[in-house]
Enzyme design. Structure first.
Site, mmCIF file in Angstrom:
data_model
loop_
_atom_site.group_PDB
_atom_site.id
_atom_site.type_symbol
_atom_site.label_atom_id
_atom_site.label_comp_id
_atom_site.label_asym_id
_atom_site.label_seq_id
_atom_site.Cartn_x
_atom_site.Cartn_y
_atom_site.Cartn_z
ATOM 1 N N CYS A 33 0.888 -1.239 -0.173
ATOM 2 C CA CYS A 33 -0.013 -0.034 -0.135
ATOM 3 C C CYS A 33 0.928 1.330 0.101
ATOM 4 C CB CYS A 33 -0.833 0.189 1.017
ATOM 5 S SG CYS A 33 -0.042 -0.008 2.978
ATOM 6 N N CYS A 103 -2.379 -2.916 8.494
ATOM 7 C CA CYS A 103 -2.200 -1.696 9.014
ATOM 8 C C CYS A 103 -1.755 -1.647 10.533
ATOM 9 C CB CYS A 103 -3.439 -0.897 8.933
ATOM 10 S SG CYS A 103 -4.261 -0.818 7.442
#
Ligand code: FES
Length: 148
Positions: A33, A103
């Site tokens: 990402c 994350c």
């Protein structure tokens, strides 16, 4: 999709910023990402993390994860803090969507990278860091060069 606690830590993140003359700094990125997290630690003579700040160039889940991780870590000893896993971060947040689990991993990795920096500077050894590769997940194409 996101619970109130996640939204609160995203909208009002705790411990954002920089520590001047930190005891250790860690920066990690996620290749897929491109998000980056940087953690600063201030550690006293008793190995207690008396201050912690972060900068996250990334998604809302990464910001919420960093924020809650700093709250959980502040005041702990280094060894206690190293026991923190991304699952603990997820539990404390009350969960994240499955596609956002990575994350929370970033927060765990950034903390370890910051402690490794501290360990390298002071000559200390933390068994919890054995096998930890700070470059894991780094993007090698310039993203980690970004200065906040
Ligand atoms: Fe990459 Fe959240 S999407 S850290």
């Amino acid at each position: 999709m996101y619970n109130d606690k996640v939204m609160d830590h995203f909208m009002n993140p705790r411990n954002v910023g920089v520590i001047e003359n930190p005891s250790g700094v860690g920066e990690v990125g996620n290749v897929s990402c491109g998000d980056i997290m940087k953690i600063y630690l201030l550690i006293d003579d008793n190995d207690v993390i008396v201050d912690i700040k972060f900068k996250t160039f990334g998604c809302g889940s990464a910001i919420a994860s960093s924020s809650i991780a700093t709250v959980m870590i502040k005041g702990k000893t280094v060894s206690e803090a190293l026991k923190l896993t991304n699952k603990d971060v997820l539990d404390e947040l009350g969960g994240l969507p499955a596609v956002k689990i990575h994350c929370s991993v970033l927060a765990e990795q950034a903390l370890k990278a910051a402690v490794l920096d501290y360990a390298n500077k002071t000559g200390k050894h933390y068994p919890e860091l054995d096998g930890f590769e700070p470059d894991d997940g780094h993007d090698d194409h310039g993203l980690v060069q970004i200065e906040f």
